[in-house]
Design an enzyme around this catalytic site. Structure first.
Site, PDB file in Angstrom:
ATOM      1  N   CYS A  15      -1.681 -32.557  12.967  1.00  0.00           N
ATOM      2  CA  CYS A  15      -0.456 -32.451  12.167  1.00  0.00           C
ATOM      3  C   CYS A  15      -0.702 -31.601  10.938  1.00  0.00           C
ATOM      4  O   CYS A  15       0.224 -31.036  10.369  1.00  0.00           O
ATOM      5  CB  CYS A  15       0.066 -33.821  11.795  1.00  0.00           C
ATOM      6  SG  CYS A  15      -1.233 -34.919  11.275  1.00  0.00           S
ATOM      7  N   GLU A  75       4.963 -40.296   9.804  1.00  0.00           N
ATOM      8  CA  GLU A  75       4.199 -39.066   9.593  1.00  0.00           C
ATOM      9  C   GLU A  75       4.537 -38.159  10.767  1.00  0.00           C
ATOM     10  O   GLU A  75       4.145 -38.423  11.893  1.00  0.00           O
ATOM     11  CB  GLU A  75       2.714 -39.396   9.504  1.00  0.00           C
ATOM     12  CG  GLU A  75       1.941 -38.323   8.772  1.00  0.00           C
ATOM     13  CD  GLU A  75       1.614 -37.164   9.674  1.00  0.00           C
ATOM     14  OE1 GLU A  75       2.428 -36.208   9.752  1.00  0.00           O
ATOM     15  OE2 GLU A  75       0.577 -37.219  10.325  1.00  0.00           O
ATOM     16  N   GLU A 128       7.192 -26.215  14.291  1.00  0.00           N
ATOM     17  CA  GLU A 128       5.856 -26.734  14.607  1.00  0.00           C
ATOM     18  C   GLU A 128       5.544 -26.436  16.074  1.00  0.00           C
ATOM     19  O   GLU A 128       6.333 -26.759  16.953  1.00  0.00           O
ATOM     20  CB  GLU A 128       5.798 -28.251  14.378  1.00  0.00           C
ATOM     21  CG  GLU A 128       4.409 -28.803  14.650  1.00  0.00           C
ATOM     22  CD  GLU A 128       4.300 -30.324  14.494  1.00  0.00           C
ATOM     23  OE1 GLU A 128       5.108 -31.045  15.093  1.00  0.00           O
ATOM     24  OE2 GLU A 128       3.384 -30.771  13.776  1.00  0.00           O
TER      25      GLU A 128
HETATM   26  O1  TXE Z   1       4.979 -37.359  20.587  1.00  0.00           O
HETATM   27  P1  TXE Z   1       5.993 -38.562  20.530  1.00  0.00           P
HETATM   28  P2  TXE Z   1       4.309 -36.692  21.860  1.00  0.00           P
HETATM   29  C1  TXE Z   1       4.396 -33.600  17.855  1.00  0.00           C
HETATM   30  C2  TXE Z   1       3.908 -32.359  18.509  1.00  0.00           C
HETATM   31  C3  TXE Z   1       3.984 -32.696  19.958  1.00  0.00           C
HETATM   32  C4  TXE Z   1       5.229 -33.523  20.001  1.00  0.00           C
HETATM   33  C5  TXE Z   1       5.352 -34.430  21.171  1.00  0.00           C
HETATM   34  O2  TXE Z   1       4.778 -31.299  18.196  1.00  0.00           O
HETATM   35  O3  TXE Z   1       4.049 -31.591  20.780  1.00  0.00           O
HETATM   36  O4  TXE Z   1       5.171 -34.266  18.802  1.00  0.00           O
HETATM   37  O5  TXE Z   1       4.181 -35.233  21.312  1.00  0.00           O
HETATM   38  C6  TXE Z   1       5.938 -43.169  21.142  1.00  0.00           C
HETATM   39  N1  TXE Z   1      10.483 -45.338  20.089  1.00  0.00           N
HETATM   40  N2  TXE Z   1       3.318 -34.450  17.433  1.00  0.00           N
HETATM   41  O6  TXE Z   1       5.172 -36.637  23.051  1.00  0.00           O
HETATM   42  O7  TXE Z   1       6.894 -38.576  21.686  1.00  0.00           O
HETATM   43  C7  TXE Z   1       5.062 -42.474  22.157  1.00  0.00           C
HETATM   44  O8  TXE Z   1       4.904 -43.259  23.307  1.00  0.00           O
HETATM   45  C8  TXE Z   1       9.252 -45.633  19.642  1.00  0.00           C
HETATM   46  C9  TXE Z   1       2.994 -34.422  16.053  1.00  0.00           C
HETATM   47  O9  TXE Z   1       3.019 -37.346  22.046  1.00  0.00           O
HETATM   48  O10 TXE Z   1       6.562 -38.543  19.160  1.00  0.00           O
HETATM   49  C10 TXE Z   1       3.781 -42.286  21.376  1.00  0.00           C
HETATM   50  O11 TXE Z   1       3.021 -43.483  21.328  1.00  0.00           O
HETATM   51  N3  TXE Z   1       8.143 -44.972  20.005  1.00  0.00           N
HETATM   52  C11 TXE Z   1       2.145 -35.544  15.679  1.00  0.00           C
HETATM   53  C12 TXE Z   1       4.300 -41.955  19.990  1.00  0.00           C
HETATM   54  O12 TXE Z   1       5.621 -42.472  19.955  1.00  0.00           O
HETATM   55  C13 TXE Z   1       8.274 -43.953  20.843  1.00  0.00           C
HETATM   56  C14 TXE Z   1       1.126 -36.007  16.627  1.00  0.00           C
HETATM   57  C15 TXE Z   1       4.334 -40.470  19.675  1.00  0.00           C
HETATM   58  O13 TXE Z   1       5.027 -39.828  20.718  1.00  0.00           O
HETATM   59  C16 TXE Z   1       9.531 -43.574  21.342  1.00  0.00           C
HETATM   60  C17 TXE Z   1       1.580 -35.972  17.990  1.00  0.00           C
HETATM   61  C18 TXE Z   1      10.659 -44.309  20.933  1.00  0.00           C
HETATM   62  N4  TXE Z   1      11.898 -44.012  21.342  1.00  0.00           N
HETATM   63  C19 TXE Z   1       2.637 -35.204  18.335  1.00  0.00           C
HETATM   64  N5  TXE Z   1       9.356 -42.506  22.144  1.00  0.00           N
HETATM   65  C20 TXE Z   1       1.650 -35.577  14.291  1.00  0.00           C
HETATM   66  N6  TXE Z   1       2.523 -35.916  13.359  1.00  0.00           N
HETATM   67  O14 TXE Z   1       0.492 -35.365  14.046  1.00  0.00           O
HETATM   68  C21 TXE Z   1       8.047 -42.224  22.145  1.00  0.00           C
HETATM   69  N7  TXE Z   1       7.387 -43.106  21.386  1.00  0.00           N
END
Ligand code: TXE
Length: 499
Positions: A283, A249, A383
């Site tokens: 989101c 998602e 986004e």
């Molecule tokens: O998300 P990340 P972040 C979007 C929103 C935000 C941006 C960055 O635009 O500004 O994402 O947010 C883990 N392998 N959304 O930095 O990095 C990480 O530790 C596996 C939209 O928080 O995607 C965390 O637990 N996992 C969104 C999770 O992934 C990994 C909600 C999400 O982190 C990883 C939040 C890897 N290589 C942010 N790297 C929505 N869909 O609602 C990181 N993680």
């Protein structure tokens, strides 16, 4: 007081020695709340081993018995709703009503998922041969990895873990490094509910080590991930290499369509909540408002008046409409987008600044911001994940739909109209996993499927609702032949009329 936390592995809280630690803090005040260990690949291996060892017994536990533990968890969540809600607000920054809502979602979903333990329906289908029965049953895939973001730090873990646990899958859960305390308190509830050792495991640490490690570990047989699109692509790729199930998602660029017959007050209430609720960090947040040309000027005037009335400040104060954004990085990213808008020539209608002075200086507060944008501008297509609303003008309904569908995301959508025909057309025309009519793009209920299409959800899985188990189970088709002889499908084709 700063709390030092460890991992939860194989039914015990453990404080691993020699790990570096990281801090989590309050985005409104800057106060440090807790410290957590940075997990290593060895820690991932320990968690995966515990989950694998627990799988057989958990799989054989009758689903209604599993459901009893989920109900117990729901009961504890209800008892702790106030404390957990305040923690969500303290660690993530959403206003207290929304912090409590985050916990309510966990109560709702655990109750819903517990019921699934007594449903978990398959199909019974007629056979083409006599004295033969055909049916389908759901099988748990094995230990699963749950990787969650910070914006719903109790609710999203509850959706993923509730579904995985009732399905019979032990979990290795990694919360976002911005909200590990919510993750730990969430797991405390599961611990107290009595899940057997190894069924629930919690690790904290960097996504690139722990998150990546969970996805890559051979014992992890499915991954459910919510987060940013770039990370999601990495997870998708790594899961494909292992040929395992993955639920993704990955956000949205959700639009509200405002038709010329929309009820203006209702529209404004919806837009303010949709765009600026959770400081736009959902989101499903309404980050585009596409307005019919006939009412465009009127809507824009009203929007600005409404946005200027929003009270931004201490999220613990029930009178506050919008709290801080979740982190320094979030603040930087949102302010950069505002800068991009100004540079690209989008017209700034409201807000646009970081709030400073007094208690604002301790946190990451940004004004509710509104831009008039061109349909190809970056603010109209990317986004932002913050309190920034882009307003676009459409010639008519068809034009509005074509703008709405022009982005790579497809999570939520909404139309405000009193024309029944347009409402029904929009249900079909909007390319999104969710469409609201006369309500904003946010407000999902747990008994319905949640997820998106296009780059929001390429695996087409749906969390919550009747589809919640899909991510964590596979279908087994069972044929039972009680004829006492070899019967051949497609070959024994003689017609049998009567008995
Ligand atoms: O998300 P990340 P972040 C979007 C929103 C935000 C941006 C960055 O635009 O500004 O994402 O947010 C883990 N392998 N959304 O930095 O990095 C990480 O530790 C596996 C939209 O928080 O995607 C965390 O637990 N996992 C969104 C999770 O992934 C990994 C909600 C999400 O982190 C990883 C939040 C890897 N290589 C942010 N790297 C929505 N869909 O609602 C990181 N993680």
């Amino acid at each position: 007081m700063v709390q030092d936390h460890g991992f939860y592995l194989d039914g015990k809280w453990v404080d691993p020695k020699g790990r570096k630690r990281f801090e989590t803090s309050n985005p409104a005040t800057g106060e440090t709340l807790a410290t957590f260990p940075l997990g290593t690949k060895d820690d991932v291996a320990a968690a995966a081993k515990a989950a694998k060892a627990a799988f057989d017994k958990w799989k054989k536990t009758p689903p209604p018995r599993r459901g009893e533990l989920l109900l117990e968890a729901a009961r504890i969540f209800r008892k702790r709703k106030e404390d957990l809600g305040r923690l969500v607000t303290a660690e993530m920054g959403k206003v207290i009503a929304e912090g409590l809502g985050d916990v309510q979602e966990a109560i709702d979903f655990f109750e819903y998922a517990a019921g699934e333990g007594r449903r978990m329906v398959g199909e019974t289908v007629p056979s083409e041969l006599p004295n033969k029965m055909c049916l389908t049953i759901r099988m748990p895939v094995g230990p699963v990895g749950l990787i969650t973001p910070w914006n719903f730090p109790i609710a999203i873990p509850s959706w993923k873990s509730g579904a995985a646990l009732i399905a019979g899958c032990p979990i290795v859960f990694k919360p976002s490094s911005l909200t590990p305390l919510c993750g730990a308190k969430f797991v405390e509830v599961l611990d107290e509910s009595g899940f057997p050792p190894g069924v629930v495991n919690l690790l904290t640490g960097n996504g690139s080590v722990v998150g990546d490690g969970i996805v890559a570990h051979p014992s992890v047989r499915a991954v459910s991930f919510t987060g940013g699109i770039d990370t999601g692509k990495n997870v998708y790729e790594a899961a494909a290499k292992k040929m395992i199930k993955v639920g993704l998602e990955l956000g949205g660029k959700n639009a509200i369509l405002a038709m010329d017959d929309a009820s203006l007050d209702l529209l404004m209430d919806g837009v303010m909540f949709g765009a600026f609720g959770t400081a736009g960090q959902r989101c499903t947040a309404a980050s585009r408002l596409i307005v019919h040309a006939k009412v465009y000027d009127q809507v824009v005037d009203e929007l600005v008046a409404r946005a200027e009335k929003l009270r931004v400040g201490d999220p613990m104060n029930p009178k506050t409409d919008m709290g801080p954004v979740a982190s320094a990085d979030q603040e930087k990213k949102v302010l950069e987008y505002i800068h991009v808008g100004v540079k690209e020539g989008d017209e700034l209608l409201a807000g646009g600044e970081k709030l400073t002075g007094g208690s604002y200086d301790k946190g990451f507060f940004i004004q509710p911001t509104i831009f008039k944008v061109d349909r190809t501008s970056r603010l109209a297509t990317e986004e932002i994940f913050g309190p920034v609303l882009s307003v676009l003008k459409a010639k008519d309904y068809d034009d509005a739909v074509s703008i709405a569908n022009s982005v790579k995301y497809g999570l939520s959508s909404s139309i405000y109209t009193n024309d029944l025909r347009l409402a029904f057309r929009a249900m079909n025309d909007l390319e999104a996993g969710i469409t609201y009519v006369n309500a904003p793009t946010i407000g999902a209920e747990v008994q319905l499927p949640f997820g998106g299409i296009k780059e929001t959800g390429p695996t087409d899985t749906r969390e919550a609702g009747s589809t919640a188990l899909e991510e964590f189970t596979y279908w087994k088709t069972v044929y039972v032949d009680y004829s006492g002889r070899l019967q051949k499908a497609q070959i024994d084709t003689q017609r049998i009329v009567g008995g």
